[in-house]
Design a protein around this motif. Structure first.
Motif, PDB file in Angstrom:
ATOM      1  N   LEU A 200       0.847  -1.187   0.000  1.00  0.00           N
ATOM      2  CA  LEU A 200       0.000   0.000   0.000  1.00  0.00           C
ATOM      3  C   LEU A 200       0.885   1.241   0.000  1.00  0.00           C
ATOM      4  O   LEU A 200       1.843   1.336   0.775  1.00  0.00           O
ATOM      5  N   PHE A 201       0.605   2.176  -0.895  1.00  0.00           N
ATOM      6  CA  PHE A 201       1.337   3.438  -0.922  1.00  0.00           C
ATOM      7  C   PHE A 201       0.359   4.563  -1.237  1.00  0.00           C
ATOM      8  O   PHE A 201      -0.818   4.321  -1.541  1.00  0.00           O
ATOM      9  N   THR A 202       0.837   5.774  -1.148  1.00  0.00           N
ATOM     10  CA  THR A 202      -0.008   6.943  -1.387  1.00  0.00           C
ATOM     11  C   THR A 202       0.326   7.552  -2.738  1.00  0.00           C
ATOM     12  O   THR A 202       1.495   7.814  -3.034  1.00  0.00           O
ATOM     13  N   ALA A 203      -0.689   7.750  -3.565  1.00  0.00           N
ATOM     14  CA  ALA A 203      -0.500   8.343  -4.888  1.00  0.00           C
ATOM     15  C   ALA A 203      -1.444   9.530  -5.034  1.00  0.00           C
ATOM     16  O   ALA A 203      -2.601   9.470  -4.622  1.00  0.00           O
ATOM     17  N   THR A 204      -0.948  10.601  -5.629  1.00  0.00           N
ATOM     18  CA  THR A 204      -1.746  11.803  -5.866  1.00  0.00           C
ATOM     19  C   THR A 204      -1.790  12.059  -7.369  1.00  0.00           C
ATOM     20  O   THR A 204      -0.760  12.303  -7.996  1.00  0.00           O
ATOM     21  N   GLY A 205      -2.980  11.982  -7.938  1.00  0.00           N
ATOM     22  CA  GLY A 205      -3.125  12.123  -9.376  1.00  0.00           C
ATOM     23  C   GLY A 205      -3.578  13.511  -9.793  1.00  0.00           C
ATOM     24  O   GLY A 205      -4.275  14.214  -9.048  1.00  0.00           O
ATOM     25  N   ASN A 206      -3.178  13.911 -10.990  1.00  0.00           N
ATOM     26  CA  ASN A 206      -3.674  15.150 -11.581  1.00  0.00           C
ATOM     27  C   ASN A 206      -5.189  15.022 -11.754  1.00  0.00           C
ATOM     28  O   ASN A 206      -5.664  14.112 -12.433  1.00  0.00           O
ATOM     29  N   PRO A 207      -5.988  15.889 -11.146  1.00  0.00           N
ATOM     30  CA  PRO A 207      -7.447  15.718 -11.195  1.00  0.00           C
ATOM     31  C   PRO A 207      -8.016  15.772 -12.606  1.00  0.00           C
ATOM     32  O   PRO A 207      -9.128  15.280 -12.834  1.00  0.00           O
ATOM     33  N   ASP A 208      -7.280  16.330 -13.567  1.00  0.00           N
ATOM     34  CA  ASP A 208      -7.782  16.364 -14.940  1.00  0.00           C
ATOM     35  C   ASP A 208      -7.905  14.964 -15.523  1.00  0.00           C
ATOM     36  O   ASP A 208      -8.716  14.745 -16.442  1.00  0.00           O
ATOM     37  N   LEU A 209      -7.164  13.998 -14.996  1.00  0.00           N
ATOM     38  CA  LEU A 209      -7.202  12.649 -15.536  1.00  0.00           C
ATOM     39  C   LEU A 209      -8.566  11.990 -15.388  1.00  0.00           C
ATOM     40  O   LEU A 209      -8.870  11.022 -16.092  1.00  0.00           O
ATOM     41  N   ILE A 210      -9.394  12.487 -14.497  1.00  0.00           N
ATOM     42  CA  ILE A 210     -10.732  11.919 -14.352  1.00  0.00           C
ATOM     43  C   ILE A 210     -11.534  12.065 -15.640  1.00  0.00           C
ATOM     44  O   ILE A 210     -12.467  11.308 -15.906  1.00  0.00           O
ATOM     45  N   ASN A 211     -11.157  13.010 -16.483  1.00  0.00           N
ATOM     46  CA  ASN A 211     -11.891  13.273 -17.716  1.00  0.00           C
ATOM     47  C   ASN A 211     -11.449  12.415 -18.893  1.00  0.00           C
ATOM     48  O   ASN A 211     -12.100  12.446 -19.944  1.00  0.00           O
ATOM     49  N   CYS A 212     -10.361  11.658 -18.729  1.00  0.00           N
ATOM     50  CA  CYS A 212      -9.857  10.926 -19.891  1.00  0.00           C
ATOM     51  C   CYS A 212      -9.247   9.570 -19.578  1.00  0.00           C
ATOM     52  O   CYS A 212      -9.136   8.743 -20.484  1.00  0.00           O
ATOM     53  N   ALA A 213      -8.834   9.332 -18.350  1.00  0.00           N
ATOM     54  CA  ALA A 213      -8.073   8.113 -18.103  1.00  0.00           C
ATOM     55  C   ALA A 213      -8.365   7.433 -16.782  1.00  0.00           C
ATOM     56  O   ALA A 213      -8.147   6.228 -16.663  1.00  0.00           O
TER      57      ALA A 213
END
Length: 265
Positions: A200-213
């Motif tokens: 288990l690790f912590t990842a922070t994604g670019n919120p724009d990715l919700i729209n495409c990936a």
């Protein structure tokens, strides 16, 4: 939560994710993440003579064995780096949609590539001499929270065990016999041993990715488990190289097949 294949369009991704959520999320296998990770003390200097006989073929001598810790990290730990770097992209640059960014991380001793979205597609990659290359034959990751009804671990089940069980269940759909990687025409053997699942690790994604990936990115740190079949190429000689990979997942009707044309300067 997500099930992400390199050849999956966003709409297909949503369908696949919903299918998995509806059919599988209430099933928990007792899985220890460590039991699915390669362990060992091999390092980048492991001579071919120390490898099993089946790993001494020409192609296997060009990849780090699954028990290796290249540049101080296990394969499972490098998968975390893969996602953390992938998550920095947005929809205008995300490697799955923009093949010019297939080589999406080029810093330090290990460069990192995404898979090729088009089945049978190819990309041209140029790297300096002395760099290792990491790429997945197939990979998945699951995290929390995600906007699906009831997407929470069952009562009393640790987050890591829950996410790990889903990742492992996902990867169990891969037809291991279909796995293929060739390097300059020579086939890598024993690819079934190249499956890795992270802690288990912590990842922070670019919120724009919700729209495409990625429908589950929040823009905030999220507990995550990453898994897949990965290969790390040892630094290649100067010149032209061709790396081809193939993976089939019959349960999802998915095929991944791509070619990297690599120029080493």
């Amino acid at each position: 939560m997500k099930k992400l294949l390199f050849t999956t369009a966003f709409f297909g991704l949503m369908l696949a994710t919903c299918w998995f959520s509806a059919c599988q999320k209430d099933t928990l296998n007792s899985v220890s993440p460590q039991s699915y990770q390669a362990t060992g003390l091999d390092n980048i200097g492991t001579p071919n003579a120390d490898l099993p006989v089946t790993d001494r073929a020409n192609a296997n001598s060009k990849v780090f064995p699954p028990t290796a810790h290249p540049y101080g990290k296990s394969y499972a730990e490098w998968t975390e780096v893969w996602l953390q770097q992938f998550y920095t992209y947005d929809c205008a640059t995300v490697p799955w949609v923009h093949p010019e960014n297939t080589l999406f991380y080029s810093s330090g001793p290990v460069y990192i590539m995404a898979g090729i979205q088009e089945v049978g597609g190819s990309v041209n990659i140029t790297i300096p001499h002395g760099k290792a290359l990491l790429f997945p034959m197939v990979n998945v990751w699951w995290n929390h929270p995600c906007p699906f009804p009831g997407w929470n671990p069952p009562a009393g089940v640790p987050m890591e065990d829950w996410l790990t069980s889903i990742v492992v269940g996902d990867l169990s759909n891969v037809d291991v016999s279909s796995l293929s990687v060739t390097i300059d025409g020579d086939e890598v053997s024993n690819l079934g041993s190249y499956m890795f699942v992270s802690d288990l690790f912590t990842a922070t994604g670019n919120p724009d990715l919700i729209n495409c990936a990625d429908p589950c990115v929040t823009g905030d740190p999220q507990p995550t488990v990453m898994g897949g079949y990965y290969i790390m190429l040892k630094p290649l000689s100067k010149g032209q190289h061709t790396v081809h990979y193939h993976t089939e997942i019959p349960a999802w009707g998915a095929v991944q097949d791509g070619t990297y044309n690599i120029t080493v300067l």
